[in-house]
Scaffold this motif. Structure first.
Motif, mmCIF file in Angstrom:
data_model
loop_
_atom_site.group_PDB
_atom_site.id
_atom_site.type_symbol
_atom_site.label_atom_id
_atom_site.label_comp_id
_atom_site.label_asym_id
_atom_site.label_seq_id
_atom_site.Cartn_x
_atom_site.Cartn_y
_atom_site.Cartn_z
ATOM 1 N N ASP A 150 0.848 -1.196 0.000
ATOM 2 C CA ASP A 150 0.000 0.000 0.000
ATOM 3 C C ASP A 150 0.879 1.241 0.000
ATOM 4 O OD1 ASP A 150 -1.962 1.945 0.432
ATOM 5 O OD2 ASP A 150 -1.718 1.760 2.608
ATOM 6 N N THR A 151 0.833 2.005 -1.088
ATOM 7 C CA THR A 151 1.579 3.269 -1.120
ATOM 8 C C THR A 151 0.630 4.461 -1.073
ATOM 9 O OG1 THR A 151 1.701 3.788 -3.505
ATOM 10 C CG2 THR A 151 3.230 2.111 -2.682
ATOM 11 N N TYR A 152 -0.651 4.202 -0.768
ATOM 12 C CA TYR A 152 -1.611 5.310 -0.793
ATOM 13 C C TYR A 152 -2.172 5.678 0.568
ATOM 14 C CZ TYR A 152 -5.422 8.354 -1.996
ATOM 15 O OH TYR A 152 -6.258 9.431 -2.050
ATOM 16 N N GLY A 153 -2.619 4.664 1.351
ATOM 17 C CA GLY A 153 -3.140 4.978 2.672
ATOM 18 C C GLY A 153 -4.565 4.514 2.886
ATOM 19 N N PRO A 154 -5.432 5.420 3.312
ATOM 20 C CA PRO A 154 -6.737 5.062 3.860
ATOM 21 C C PRO A 154 -7.412 3.862 3.196
ATOM 22 C CG PRO A 154 -6.552 7.419 3.645
ATOM 23 C CD PRO A 154 -5.278 6.838 3.110
ATOM 24 N N ASP A 155 -7.795 2.905 4.009
ATOM 25 C CA ASP A 155 -8.644 1.768 3.622
ATOM 26 C C ASP A 155 -7.944 0.624 2.887
ATOM 27 O OD1 ASP A 155 -10.711 3.202 4.733
ATOM 28 O OD2 ASP A 155 -11.298 4.106 2.818
ATOM 29 N N TYR A 156 -6.746 0.838 2.376
ATOM 30 C CA TYR A 156 -6.141 -0.227 1.572
ATOM 31 C C TYR A 156 -5.634 -1.403 2.409
ATOM 32 C CZ TYR A 156 -6.799 2.210 -2.761
ATOM 33 O OH TYR A 156 -7.392 2.801 -3.854
ATOM 34 N N VAL A 157 -5.175 -1.143 3.631
ATOM 35 C CA VAL A 157 -4.743 -2.276 4.459
ATOM 36 C C VAL A 157 -5.960 -3.127 4.817
ATOM 37 C CG1 VAL A 157 -3.770 -2.947 6.688
ATOM 38 C CG2 VAL A 157 -2.650 -1.163 5.315
ATOM 39 N N GLU A 158 -7.046 -2.463 5.157
ATOM 40 C CA GLU A 158 -8.274 -3.213 5.477
ATOM 41 C C GLU A 158 -8.731 -4.030 4.258
ATOM 42 O OE1 GLU A 158 -11.258 -0.771 7.258
ATOM 43 O OE2 GLU A 158 -12.722 -2.393 7.292
ATOM 44 N N LEU A 159 -8.619 -3.433 3.084
ATOM 45 C CA LEU A 159 -8.974 -4.169 1.866
ATOM 46 C C LEU A 159 -8.092 -5.403 1.697
ATOM 47 C CD1 LEU A 159 -10.385 -4.418 -0.949
ATOM 48 C CD2 LEU A 159 -8.576 -2.929 -1.846
ATOM 49 N N ALA A 160 -6.807 -5.236 1.965
ATOM 50 C CA ALA A 160 -5.880 -6.369 1.829
ATOM 51 C C ALA A 160 -6.267 -7.493 2.781
ATOM 52 C CB ALA A 160 -4.443 -5.907 2.106
ATOM 53 N N ILE A 161 -6.596 -7.133 4.021
ATOM 54 C CA ILE A 161 -7.039 -8.142 5.002
ATOM 55 C C ILE A 161 -8.310 -8.826 4.489
ATOM 56 C CG2 ILE A 161 -7.940 -8.458 7.353
ATOM 57 C CD1 ILE A 161 -5.013 -7.752 7.536
ATOM 58 N N ASP A 162 -9.251 -8.025 3.976
ATOM 59 C CA ASP A 162 -10.507 -8.586 3.449
ATOM 60 C C ASP A 162 -10.258 -9.538 2.278
ATOM 61 O OD1 ASP A 162 -11.883 -7.150 5.294
ATOM 62 O OD2 ASP A 162 -12.574 -5.582 3.896
ATOM 63 N N LEU A 163 -9.197 -9.262 1.526
ATOM 64 C CA LEU A 163 -8.872 -10.126 0.379
ATOM 65 C C LEU A 163 -8.169 -11.412 0.818
ATOM 66 C CD1 LEU A 163 -7.589 -7.387 -2.107
ATOM 67 C CD2 LEU A 163 -9.618 -8.830 -2.451
ATOM 68 N N GLY A 164 -7.911 -11.522 2.128
ATOM 69 C CA GLY A 164 -7.319 -12.759 2.651
ATOM 70 C C GLY A 164 -5.807 -12.766 2.709
ATOM 71 N N VAL A 165 -5.188 -11.590 2.550
ATOM 72 C CA VAL A 165 -3.720 -11.540 2.609
ATOM 73 C C VAL A 165 -3.276 -11.590 4.073
ATOM 74 C CG1 VAL A 165 -1.655 -10.265 1.922
ATOM 75 C CG2 VAL A 165 -3.741 -10.105 0.524
ATOM 76 N N LYS A 166 -2.237 -12.390 4.357
ATOM 77 C CA LYS A 166 -1.738 -12.496 5.732
ATOM 78 C C LYS A 166 -1.049 -11.182 6.118
ATOM 79 C CE LYS A 166 -0.839 -17.453 5.577
ATOM 80 N NZ LYS A 166 0.044 -18.152 4.658
ATOM 81 N N PRO A 167 -1.225 -10.729 7.360
ATOM 82 C CA PRO A 167 -0.645 -9.437 7.763
ATOM 83 C C PRO A 167 0.863 -9.326 7.522
ATOM 84 C CG PRO A 167 -2.209 -10.185 9.413
ATOM 85 C CD PRO A 167 -2.091 -11.305 8.408
ATOM 86 N N ASP A 168 1.599 -10.440 7.667
ATOM 87 C CA ASP A 168 3.055 -10.317 7.479
ATOM 88 C C ASP A 168 3.447 -10.222 6.007
ATOM 89 O OD1 ASP A 168 2.644 -12.913 6.687
ATOM 90 O OD2 ASP A 168 4.244 -13.779 7.920
ATOM 91 N N ARG A 169 2.442 -10.262 5.119
ATOM 92 C CA ARG A 169 2.739 -10.039 3.693
ATOM 93 C C ARG A 169 2.023 -8.788 3.186
ATOM 94 N NH1 ARG A 169 3.436 -14.749 -0.269
ATOM 95 N NH2 ARG A 169 4.925 -13.220 -1.039
#
Ligand SMILES: NC(=O)c1ccc[n+]([C@@H]2O[C@H](COP(=O)([O-])OP(=O)(O)OC[C@H]3O[C@@H](n4cnc5c(N)ncnc54)[C@H](OP(=O)(O)O)[C@@H]3O)[C@@H](O)[C@H]2O)c1
Length: 306
Positions: free
Chosen positions: A213-232
């Motif tokens: 994420d190089t942008y910010g708001p909401d993208y980390v949450e989106l990544a989690i929702d997409l099933g990506v593990k936090p350490d990736r």
């Protein structure tokens, strides 16, 4: 007479001025470099507006700028391996590169490869080391699918290409005007806005392995929702997400060495890394340069040419 960008209080672009400064002198182990190109970065306007006061406070009067490329015009006692007239790429740790001259320790420059443009050379340090750190943070393997937000910006444009070099499938989130460029570097573009998660799932039918994420708001949450593990997941723009989701926030500080800059300079000089230059401005137009950057849709880098 030497000149430098300075501001003496937090504020909008109107607090930025180009002022005369004393002729710089190289102390022991230092160089004076006449700056030819110095790129600008969003962190600088965030600091100047006082938005990062808790994390990175300014002291006044403050200079500005980390990135630069230029010609060595003086060397201090004890300097070896670098001579007056050398063309170098480097960085300042003193917020001082947006100037006609910058003084740096000799260890903060590397030779500018022949054939590398001044504008690209002066754009490599912050965006390049940040992209390097963010890619390394998510441990990409050949065959992975990695999503990148802000995929055509100063950092994102480099992240995408460093990932492609590792034979990763890259889904790049960007405005429609940048989709053709993303395709040209082998990424799959998707537009941000309503329905983004569905567009990513369609572009990555086997799932998403990592997210930068190089942008910010909401993208980390989106990544989690997409099933990506936090350490990736690595974000360089949403520091609150680290405590909230346990993701990484590795940016320039994690890879800010002259060796990384030298490696990126070689890649760019050999044509393996495209560093898009969105625009150039004379130092006297520093306010206009930041007006363009702060609008938030830069493709690649904006460069000051003192
Ligand atoms: N932690 C660190 O070490 C570090 C280092 C460098 C930068 N940063 C931070 O990283 C961020 C990016 O820096 P940068 O130099 O790459 O900035 P930049 O060159 O200004 O790029 C920002 C990009 O964001 C895109 N964008 C705008 N709205 C978007 C949206 N809603 N969704 C996704 N993308 C969108 C824009 O592209 P479109 O035209 O396609 O909209 C633009 O290309 C900044 O917040 C900066 O402060 C952190």
């Amino acid at each position: 007479m030497a000149q430098a960008v300075k501001f003496d209080r937090y504020g909008g672009i109107d607090v930025l001025n180009v002022v005369e400064i004393p002729e710089p002198v190289a102390g022991p182990g230092q160089l004076v470099v006449q700056v030819v190109a110095a790129s600008i970065n969003p962190g600088e306007w965030k600091i100047r507006q006082g938005l990062l006061h808790e994390r990175w406070p300014a002291t006044f009067p403050s200079g500005q700028g980390s990135d630069f490329a230029g010609r060595v015009v003086a060397v201090g006692d004890g300097v070896s391996g670098v001579a007056v007239g050398d063309e170098v790429v480097g960085f300042s740790d003193e917020r001082s590169s947006q100037a006609t001259h910058v003084v740096v320790p000799v260890g903060q420059v590397t030779p500018k490869p022949a054939g590398l443009s001044w504008d690209v050379a002066g754009s490599l340090y912050v965006a390049g080391t940040t992209a390097f750190a963010a890619v390394r943070a998510v441990s990409p393997e050949a065959g992975d699918t990695v999503v990148v937000s802000g995929a055509a910006g100063g950092v994102g444009s480099l992240v995408v290409q460093l990932l492609r070099a590792r034979e990763v499938t890259v889904v790049g989130i960007a405005g429609p005007g940048n989709h053709e460029w993303l395709r040209s570097v082998g990424a799959v573009p998707v537009a941000y806005g309503d329905g983004l998660a569905d567009r990513i799932r369609a572009a990555a039918p086997d799932g998403v392995d990592a997210f930068i994420d190089t942008y910010g708001p909401d993208y980390v949450e989106l990544a989690i929702d997409l099933g990506v593990k936090p350490d990736r997941i690595d974000t360089i723009a949403d520091f609150a997400a680290v405590a909230k989701y346990g993701v990484k926030a590795e940016g320039s500080g994690a890879a800010a060495t002259i060796d990384v800059v030298a490696g990126l300079a070689d890649l760019a000089a050999s044509g393996k890394l495209d560093v898009p230059i969105a625009g150039t401005y004379p130092l006297s137009e520093v306010r206009a340069a930041y007006s363009e950057l702060e609008a938030g849709h830069t493709h690649g880098k904006i460069v000051l040419r003192p």
